[in-house]
Scaffold this active site. Structure first.
Site, PDB file in Angstrom:
ATOM      1  N   THR A  33      37.547  -4.803  66.376  1.00 42.36           N
ATOM      2  CA  THR A  33      38.190  -3.966  67.403  1.00 42.36           C
ATOM      3  C   THR A  33      37.350  -4.055  68.654  1.00 42.36           C
ATOM      4  OG1 THR A  33      36.996  -2.114  66.430  1.00 42.36           O
ATOM      5  CG2 THR A  33      39.289  -2.361  65.819  1.00 42.36           C
ATOM      6  N   THR A  93      37.405  -2.979  71.723  1.00 39.84           N
ATOM      7  CA  THR A  93      36.931  -1.859  72.547  1.00 39.84           C
ATOM      8  C   THR A  93      35.742  -1.152  71.881  1.00 39.84           C
ATOM      9  OG1 THR A  93      38.738  -0.541  71.629  1.00 39.84           O
ATOM     10  CG2 THR A  93      39.040  -1.381  73.863  1.00 39.84           C
ATOM     11  N   ASP A  94      35.597  -1.300  70.562  1.00 42.61           N
ATOM     12  CA  ASP A  94      34.438  -0.708  69.889  1.00 42.61           C
ATOM     13  C   ASP A  94      33.151  -1.471  70.176  1.00 42.61           C
ATOM     14  OD1 ASP A  94      35.613   1.489  68.696  1.00 42.61           O
ATOM     15  OD2 ASP A  94      36.097   0.441  66.845  1.00 42.61           O
ATOM     16  N   SER A  95      33.265  -2.753  70.508  1.00 39.91           N
ATOM     17  CA  SER A  95      32.047  -3.495  70.861  1.00 39.91           C
ATOM     18  C   SER A  95      31.821  -3.500  72.375  1.00 39.91           C
ATOM     19  CB  SER A  95      32.103  -4.934  70.334  1.00 39.91           C
ATOM     20  OG  SER A  95      33.257  -5.618  70.747  1.00 39.91           O
ATOM     21  N   PRO A  98      30.922   0.660  74.227  1.00 40.21           N
ATOM     22  CA  PRO A  98      29.578   1.253  74.122  1.00 40.21           C
ATOM     23  C   PRO A  98      28.553   0.609  75.040  1.00 40.21           C
ATOM     24  CG  PRO A  98      30.204   0.159  72.061  1.00 40.21           C
ATOM     25  CD  PRO A  98      31.408   0.168  72.928  1.00 40.21           C
TER      26      PRO A  98
END
Lengths: 393, 407
Positions: free
Chosen positions: A167, A169-171, A174
């Site tokens: 996913t 946007t999770d990497s 942040p």
């Protein structure tokens, strides 16, 4: 370590929250996570059915939270919230990624925390941001990637969208949380002022995709799935190699690289071809040539000739990659109870402040005494009482 | 309005892999000076072009990635150009480049040489594989890095080659990652006064998209493969009447309430078969289902989604707290009511191009020093007089340099 002395209090769950502070912990910041046994971080629950170690048995949690400490507090108890407020007074940065409103329900919203400590940096990093009509939409990274446009852009034009593996946007998001925190720390060193950061995972994805927005807005050009083709390079694709599911990426950026590739292929008749107009024919010839070759040897040969090429590396390749080994990318650390695992360094090295990974992600409540005793100065007897009253749980 | 990095000066030189890092620093308030070769960087000023005809001043990717920067042209292959670069760097806090340290050392304007006079200088290199190691000299753009970083192997359909995102996600990860390193080096400098080298590897940045999957493999020994629109065993991408949505049939306590809400929605529309309405979700685990039962389950959801539009499904998902999202294209993103409400987009005027173009304005809302686009991307050499003039060069000298091809 370059961030020695920087104190971070972290609340939240999942991947996007902990990844933001992982790089800070790697470079010397002291990061204390507040969690609870009653409502555990869902990253801790991902593997519950497959291991006998309960909430301490999730490799993903352990791998994404190295160098951090964990204190377990039941925030439904007012006394636990008071302890968090005391930790806020200790902290330089509070970083959270709950859904909007959750911190407020605990009595810990950003405005209130900044009142407790005006020079505090409060960073919130939920899916849609703290304001707006859809802020409470309950999605995860999979939804964020789709809404921000990455799925629509990934795959083959004649097939359904995919989204890049995992996913994105999770990497991605942040890293922007960490950027904002560090910029705010720099600002505070100069002015003494704190900051409030309201980051939407989706918006930071769209910001990265500025090219998509600009092309649409300026010219009504809607970029879509394009397989591996490129508007500026040809050939540009992923070609088969010898072995099961083995592939190599080749990207020819200019005529010089093209003539080098044609030379390696010993196919001088290709040199005069219009490599853009005849993409399909070139790809067919190239695939026939690569198909019999071992991918890493072919990469070395093409790179030696100045042609950009890279093996489509699978997980085993990554763990054996001599470049990553030389860079010290993998750091083996032993976790109890899961055993030794390869932890990952950040994407950069500082020449004079190396940073490093020393401890695996914490078990639930592992640092209750170190934090409550060591930071807040509570006695063992007081901590025992808090445990008995299920404030610490 | 002042940004958090007000007063920080950055010299950015190099290709598209470093452009986002420079943009982030500029949008945070730093004074970013982009150095291009005389005539402009024709590779970074790439297609497509506003109006269609090839014109480096109308490159849309350039306009997108170089906001909040000033632009100068310098020929780094000439003695005079290198001398001016060194003088610019002497007044800067950060040099951001994409060729690697050695290329600048070979020109006599390397980090070690420049820091002799300017101990506080921070030097950031963004390269495909980092500055040391056996692949340090290897070339690669987005596709090569996405392959070598492990993401491509697991992206795409099992019956086709691995595939990438049409826009460069390798550069998107390296952009903020480089800025993290740069800001840490700036923070460290406040203490001891000395800057340092930030050595960014696009490959290592790309590995982060895997969210620790290789480390998990070391424990589980399960190799992930390309599964197309599926995640594990279950479908994630579903066709609707006018596009696709993501929706997972995965289990777990965080997800089961949304599956129940979806069945309720289907039932209200008369599209939940009896067996589905009566299904016990409390122990639902898609990995434990028989192939036939999983097929029947997916078939019921697929038929429901296929009869509706993306927008209709998403609006109900918002009301009912269902984990469903549209696979948005550019138009849907720009029109998204949540992003509009938060004023994510800013319109920049380009009178010389006869255009007004929307850009994302920020990656986060930050107070009291907001992040925002402070100016449009520079024309080729637009700020030569302003920037080099501040070094003490007069008009005649600048004209001479332009004639000699240094600018």
């Amino acid at each position: 370590m370059i961030l020695a002395g920087v104190k971070v209090l972290e609340l939240g769950a999942g991947a996007a929250g902990p990844v933001a502070t992982k790089v800070l912990a790697e470079h010397g910041a002291r990061v204390v996570r507040i969690e609870s046994a009653g409502r555990p971080d869902f990253l801790r629950t991902l593997f519950l059915r497959q291991n006998e170690h309960g909430l301490d048995g999730s490799p993903m949690y352990v791998l994404l939270n190295p160098n951090k400490e964990c204190v377990s507090l039941n925030l439904k108890k007012p006394e636990a919230v008071d302890l968090v407020k005391r930790l806020v007074e200790w902290a330089d940065v509070v970083c959270e990624n709950f859904a909007p409103g959750v911190m407020g329900r605990f009595g810990l919203d950003a405005a209130l925390l900044r009142e407790i400590k005006p020079q505090l940096i409060v960073a919130s990093g939920c899916l849609f941001g703290q304001t707006g009509p859809q802020r409470s939409y309950p999605g995860f990274g999979g939804q964020g990637s789709a809404i921000a446009g990455f799925n629509h852009l990934t795959g083959w034009p004649d097939r359904e969208p995919h989204g890049p593996y995992a996913t994105i946007t999770d990497s991605l998001s942040p890293r922007y949380v960490a950027v904002a925190i560090l910029a705010a720390l720099l600002h505070r060193r100069r002015t003494g002022e704190g900051s409030t950061i309201d980051l939407s995972q989706i918006e930071s994805g769209v910001y990265s995709l500025s090219e998509l927005v600009v092309r649409w807005s300026a010219a009504g050009d809607s970029v879509g799935r394009a397989g591996n083709s490129s508007e500026t390079c040809a050939p540009h694709g992923v070609y088969p190699c010898a072995g099961d599911d083995r592939w190599i990426a080749i990207a020819v950026e200019d005529d010089e690289q093209w003539s080098a590739l044609v030379g390696e292929m010993r196919s001088p008749e290709l040199a005069d071809l219009d490599r853009f107009a005849e993409r399909a024919a070139v790809d067919t010839r190239l695939s026939a040539w690569t198909a019999e070759q071992e991918p890493h040897a072919l990469m070395a040969r093409l790179q030696g000739a100045g042609v950009p090429a890279g093996v489509v590396q699978n997980t085993r390749d990554l763990l054996d990659d001599p470049q990553l080994a030389q860079r010290g990318h993998w750091v083996p650390l032993r976790h109890h109870p899961l055993g030794e695992m390869p932890f990952e360094r950040a994407g950069f090295r500082l020449s004079e402040s190396a940073g490093g990974l020393e401890r695996p992600g914490p078990n639930l409540g592992e640092h209750n005494r170190a934090v409550l005793g060591g930071i807040l100065g509570l006695s063992d007897a007081e901590i025992d009482r808090l445990i008995a009253d299920e404030v610490v749980s | 309005m002042l940004g958090a990095l007000d007063g920080v000066r950055v010299i950015e030189v190099g290709d598209e892999s470093g452009a986002l890092a420079g943009k982030i620093l500029g949008d945070l308030g730093a004074d970013v000076i982009k150095v291009e070769p005389p005539g402009g960087d024709l590779r970074a000023r790439r297609a497509p072009f506003l109006g269609g005809a090839r014109d480096p001043e109308r490159s849309l990717p350039w306009l997108a990635l170089h906001t909040s920067k000033r632009g100068v042209t310098l020929d780094l292959e000439s003695e005079r150009g290198r001398e001016l670069f060194a003088r610019l760097a002497a007044q800067a806090d950060v040099v951001l480049e994409t060729e690697g340290r050695a290329a600048f050392e070979a020109r006599g304007i390397g980090f070690e040489r420049l820091r002799e006079e300017h101990a506080g200088l921070v030097w950031c290199s963004v390269t495909p594989f980092g500055g040391d190691g056996p692949y340090a000299g290897y070339r690669g753009g987005d596709l090569v890095v996405v392959a070598m970083g492990g993401n491509a192997a697991m992206t795409g359909d099992p019956d086709r080659p691995p595939v990438r995102c049409a826009l460069p996600t390798a550069f998107y990860h390296a952009g903020p990652e480089a800025v993290i390193g740069i800001l840490m080096a700036l923070l460290g400098r406040e203490e001891g006064g000395r800057g340092q080298h930030v050595d960014v590897s696009l490959q290592e940045c790309q590995l982060q998209t895997l969210l620790s999957q290789p480390g998990q493999f070391a424990v589980h020994q399960r190799l992930s493969k390309r599964t197309g629109g599926k995640l594990g065993r279950t479908r994630e991408i579903w066709p609707t009447r006018d596009g696709w949505v993501t929706f997972g049939l995965r289990g777990g306590p965080a997800r089961i309430p949304n599956l129940l809400a979806t069945v309720q929605y289907m039932d209200e529309c008369g599209m939940a078969p009896d067996w589905l309405r009566e299904m016990d979700w409390s122990s639902y685990d898609p990995n434990a289902l028989e192939e036939g039962d999983l097929g029947r389950l997916e078939g019921a959801f697929a038929a429901f989604f296929a009869a509706r539009t993306m927008r209709e499904l998403y609006e109900e998902a918002l009301k009912r707290r269902i984990l469903l999202a549209p696979c948005n294209d550019a138009r849907e993103i720009v029109e998204h009511p949540q992003l509009r409400e938060r004023e994510l987009f800013v319109t920049l005027e380009y009178p010389e191009l006869g255009a007004a173009i929307e850009h994302p304005d920020f990656f986060a809302k930050m107070e009291p020093r907001p992040i925002h686009v402070s100016r449009r991307a520079p024309h080729i050499g637009e700020h030569n007089a302003e920037v080099l003039g501040a070094l003490g060069l007069g008009t005649q000298e600048l004209e001479g340099l332009a004639r000699e091809g240094v600018l």
